[in-house]
Structures are given as C-alpha cells and as structure tokens.
Enzyme design. Structure first.
Site, short mmCIF file in Angstrom:
data_model
loop_
_atom_site.label_atom_id
_atom_site.label_comp_id
_atom_site.label_asym_id
_atom_site.label_seq_id
_atom_site.Cartn_x
_atom_site.Cartn_y
_atom_site.Cartn_z
N LYS A 191 0.86 -1.19 0.00
CA LYS A 191 0.00 0.00 0.00
C LYS A 191 0.89 1.24 0.00
O LYS A 191 1.50 1.57 1.01
CB LYS A 191 -0.93 0.06 1.20
CG LYS A 191 -2.04 1.12 0.99
CD LYS A 191 -2.65 1.63 2.27
CE LYS A 191 -1.95 2.81 2.86
NZ LYS A 191 -2.03 4.06 2.03
N GLU A 267 9.30 1.14 11.39
CA GLU A 267 10.28 2.24 11.37
C GLU A 267 9.46 3.50 11.37
O GLU A 267 8.73 3.79 10.43
CB GLU A 267 11.18 2.13 10.14
CG GLU A 267 12.39 3.06 10.22
CD GLU A 267 12.18 4.40 9.55
OE1 GLU A 267 11.94 5.38 10.29
OE2 GLU A 267 12.23 4.48 8.31
N CYS A 302 12.36 11.11 8.58
CA CYS A 302 12.27 10.63 9.96
C CYS A 302 13.55 10.87 10.74
O CYS A 302 13.51 11.06 11.95
CB CYS A 302 11.93 9.14 9.98
SG CYS A 302 10.28 8.72 9.40
N GLU A 400 7.96 15.67 16.62
CA GLU A 400 8.44 15.60 15.25
C GLU A 400 7.68 16.59 14.38
O GLU A 400 6.45 16.51 14.26
CB GLU A 400 8.28 14.18 14.70
CG GLU A 400 8.89 14.00 13.33
CD GLU A 400 8.80 12.57 12.83
OE1 GLU A 400 9.78 12.10 12.23
OE2 GLU A 400 7.75 11.93 13.05
#
Length: 500
Positions: A191, A267, A302, A400
């Site tokens: 996906k 992750e 990230c 973040e």
C-alpha cells in the site's frame, strides 16, 4: 535515457502517462467499489489524475492472489538463482526508465528532481541488485550432533508480506522493503501512501516485465483507514512492514493483536540530535551537514536532525554560518535542477508544519530565518526556518515537525548535551561532530538510537541496518542482511538420532 544528460524535465513531465489503477494478480484493475481519489502535484496544486481508492475488498483480492502465488511455488520455491535473475532484470529496467520515474516521483511528491534522480536512478535499482545477489549467498547451518543424527537449520519465506509505505521517499522505501521480501521468496501486497501512489504502481508493471510471476507483487493504492487497516487486520497476511508515524505504527500493533498476531516491523518517527562538541571546527563541511541534516527533503525525513546542540560559547559563530547557508538555498520548482528544496507533500502537511512554527514562536523561541509559507507560488511551500533560543523542553524540541525547521539549543558541558539529546521518546538517528575519537565513541555508545553518524550526517548505506530505538521502531531493521530476517522463518530439520 542517461540521468547524467542535461534534460528538459518539464517536457518529459508533459509527455508522461500516469498509472491510475490497482495492480492485482499481474494486471491493472479498478477498485471494486469504483471509488477514486484525486492525485495532486504539491508544487503547483494541479491535478495529476484520479487513482483507484482501494478498500478491504481490494485488499482481500490482492491477498488471495498473493496467497495463490505463494502456495503455487513458482516464486516461493524457485531457486535462489532464478529469483536473482528476475531481480537483476528489474534493476536493469529501473535504470532504463530512471528519468521518467524520477520526473513522475517529483511531480507526485514535490521532491526535487536532483534528489529523485539520485534515489530512483541509483539507490532504487541498487537495492534490487544487492538483494538479488545476496539471496544465493545466504547459507543455513548444520548443528553439531553425534554421528547418528543430522540437524539442519534452514530459512524459508514467511509467506505473504504486507508492506505499507510512507510518502516522503515513495520508490526508495518501496525498494527497501520489496527487494528483501522478494529475494526471500515472499509474495507481497503493497500500500503506497495516498499522497504518492504513482511510481510504485509503475514499479509493479516493470516487475511483471522483468518476469515476476502474476500475484507475487500486488499494489493497492488507497487510504490508511481503509486499505492500510485492512492489511493490518487481514489474517492471511503473515508479516507487516510499516514505515510512517508512531501513532499509525501503534495501530498496526493493535491490528495484529486483534487478528492473527502477525509480526510487525516498524520504522517510525524521530527527533534526532545534531551535536557539535567544542573541539569541532565550525567549517564549511560542518555547516553544510548541519543544514542538510535538518532541511534535506524539506525536513520531511524521519531521521532529520532538527535539534542542533551547540556549545554556548560558539553558538553565534555557528548561527551566522548556518544562516548564510540557509539564505542561499534555492526553494521552488522541483523540476529545476538548481532547486535545493521543493514543496511540502500536501496542503494539510503545510498547515501542520506552519502550526509548529507558530507554536515555537508562542513558547519563546526566536525565528532568525524563514518562519512562514513561501509566497508567490501556487503549491505548498514553507520557507526554510531557523530558530534560536530553543529550550530543551519546548514543543518544537520534543515533537516531530517533519518540515524545514532547524532549532539551535545551547549547552555548557558535553555531558549536558548528551543528556538532552538522549532525553527523547524517539531514538532513530544522531550526528556528532568532534575531532576526538574517544569522545565520538563515548557519545555513539550512549546515545539510545539506531544509527549514530560521526562527522557527517548519514543514514549509512544499503549494507547497514536502519531502524530505531524506543518509539522510533521495533527490533526489525530495513537494509543490510538483517532486513531479510523480517521475511523469513527459521526451521530445524532433525534427521535420525538415538532412540529413546
């Protein structure tokens, strides 16, 4: 087309045909519901096309195709050499079509064409080549027994793998997961992120052209709450690998616990530190790495090192040089090879990043560069932003942002910097600049994160495992020989032995 040849990327873009359907059992098909979603170019807000919006019914069809292919064995039980040949042909096709793929990815994601050419033209095909070459050099074991028995330890493909991708590196993250999963002999259901579905669909078409059997690779574009959740909950998927936010990663653990307890490789997010120790020269190399660590890919990374720890006595020197480099950055048209930073991936994400900037200002940090949207462009651009006077506990220092924001945090002693850098719920990456190898090793050993880079911002390369500690990930790793372990099971075969 040679990626090194000067090219009119706008002309290539004008001639592209974009994939628009799911890829299931070796062919493109519409979503069973007939639903579609609009795919936008984030640099212009122009519509690229309409893409099939898959849901649980389409995931069921893709998983059924993947299971049939796995059980039939044309791929799962093929010799390692046969799988290698297909993966090497796929790598060659990716290189052949690298420029078109890179332009498609730039249009779909807002990433610069320079980054896309490097990732799509070099890194992506290298992953399929590397894992293709690895699989026939991966050996099992013979356990020591007495001479009446033979104990073999072998690795077998786990079955059907569900791969859920992020939008920031669409084709590269596909390669990170697909190459080892296919090399191991798994069938896969992928996906792509709903913001960036195009290049992964084109990859599936090239994989079929390379000789991958029907049903081994299936792609279901759609939304996380529909297609993504269905992959997490499907009992006939044997393993999931997910890259994305920590919040969604937690949902995949929940889905696994409520279905078949499938293993989930994660992750996820990061809030990575960039630490300058007092013996490191603040030269062009350090400054270039500091800016790249925070702002590469528009900060949509990230492992972005947004938290930059600098000795209090050297902060002004560091800031002056960083600000000069940031002021020289060219932000704008991603298809212009001179552009160094493109667009945010969507209007929603642009608003999210701008919201963090406003929060930082409200909590007392001082904007010394940027600080808002880039005006005069139709797309979703944010000006590269630098904050001074960032306190360790501020929102912009703990959460973040995933945008082009660099924040400077001053420290007095190295151990203070180490303590603040380690005090995070995340643990993906860190960079340390120092001339002292003992200090470098001290920091590397004590920073609780999956990758520590010394005197250069780097995530490593294809040979080194990548993943996070704490809320940045699970024990599973992408890249390196370790990545194949996610997609294999270990079996003991015991032959003979004494009775009794």
């Amino acid at each position: 087309m040679d990626i090194a040849t000067p090219t009119d990327y706008g002309a290539i873009a004008a001639g592209l045909t974009f994939p628009s359907e799911a890829f299931i059992n070796g062919r493109f098909v519409a979503a069973r519901s007939g639903a579609r979603f609009t795919n936008l170019n984030p640099a212009t807000a122009a519509i690229l096309g309409e893409v099939a919006a898959c849901d649980a019914d389409d995931v069921d069809a893709a998983v059924a195709a993947a299971r049939r292919a796995f059980d039939a064995g044309a791929w799962s039980r093929a010799s390692p050499e046969a799988r290698k040949d297909v993966l090497l042909r796929l790598a060659a096709l990716l290189r052949e079509h690298a420029v078109q793929l890179a332009v498609m990815e730039s249009l779909d994601s807002g990433k610069t064409i320079t980054d896309c050419l490097n990732e799509v033209g070099h890194e992506v095909p290298n992953f399929f080549q590397w894992y293709g070459e690895l699989i026939d050099k991966s050996f099992g074991k013979v356990a020591p027994t007495d001479e009446s028995a033979l104990a073999l330890i072998v690795h077998e493909p786990v079955g059907v793998a569900g791969l859920v991708l992020p939008w920031n590196f669409p084709l590269l993250m596909a390669a990170w997961k697909l190459a080892p999963a296919l090399a191991a002999g798994c069938s896969v259901v992928v996906k792509p992120a709903e913001q960036t579905p195009l290049t992964v669909l084109r990859l599936a078409e090239l994989a079929a052209q390379a000789g991958l059997p029907d049903g081994v690779l299936n792609v279901v574009p759609g939304f996380g709450e529909t297609a993504g959740q269905a992959i997490g909950r499907r009992r006939d998927i044997d393993v999931v690998s997910f890259t994305g936010s920590t919040e969604v990663g937690a949902l995949f653990l929940k889905y696994a616990s409520e279905s078949n307890l499938k293993p989930v490789g994660l992750e996820m997010g990061g809030k990575s530190p960039f630490i300058v120790l007092d013996d490191a020269p603040i030269d062009d190399v350090l400054v270039s790495n500091a800016v790249s660590a925070a702002l590469w890919n528009g900060g949509q990374n990230c492992s972005a090192n947004m938290r930059q720890f600098v000795p209090r006595s050297r902060k002004d020197e560091f800031l002056d040089k960083v600000l000069a480099r940031v002021a020289a950055l060219k932000v704008g048209d991603p298809l212009d090879p001179a552009t160094e930073m493109g667009a945010m991936v969507s209007a929603d994400h642009q608003r999210r990043v701008l919201g963090f900037i406003e929060t930082g200002i409200g909590e007392g940090a001082r904007v010394v560069a940027g600080g808002g949207a880039l005006e005069g462009l139709d797309g979703y651009f944010v000006r590269p932003t630098v904050f001074d006077d960032v306190a360790h506990g501020m929102t912009i220092a703990t959460e973040e942002i995933f945008g082009p924001v660099l924040g400077v945090i001053a420290f007095s002693e190295p151990e203070e910097a180490l303590r603040m850098a380690a005090e995070s719920v995340y643990g993906l990456h860190a960079t340390v600049f120092t001339r002292d190898i003992d200090r470098a090793l001290h920091f590397a050993r004590r920073l609780p994160c999956g990758t520590v880079s010394i005197n250069r911002f780097s995530e490593g390369d294809i040979k080194t495992p990548f993943g996070g500690y704490k809320r940045s990930g699970s024990l599973a790793r992408d890249n390196g020989t370790e990545a194949i372990a996610q997609y294999q099971q270990t079996k003991t075969i015991w032959i003979g032995g004494p009775e009794g």
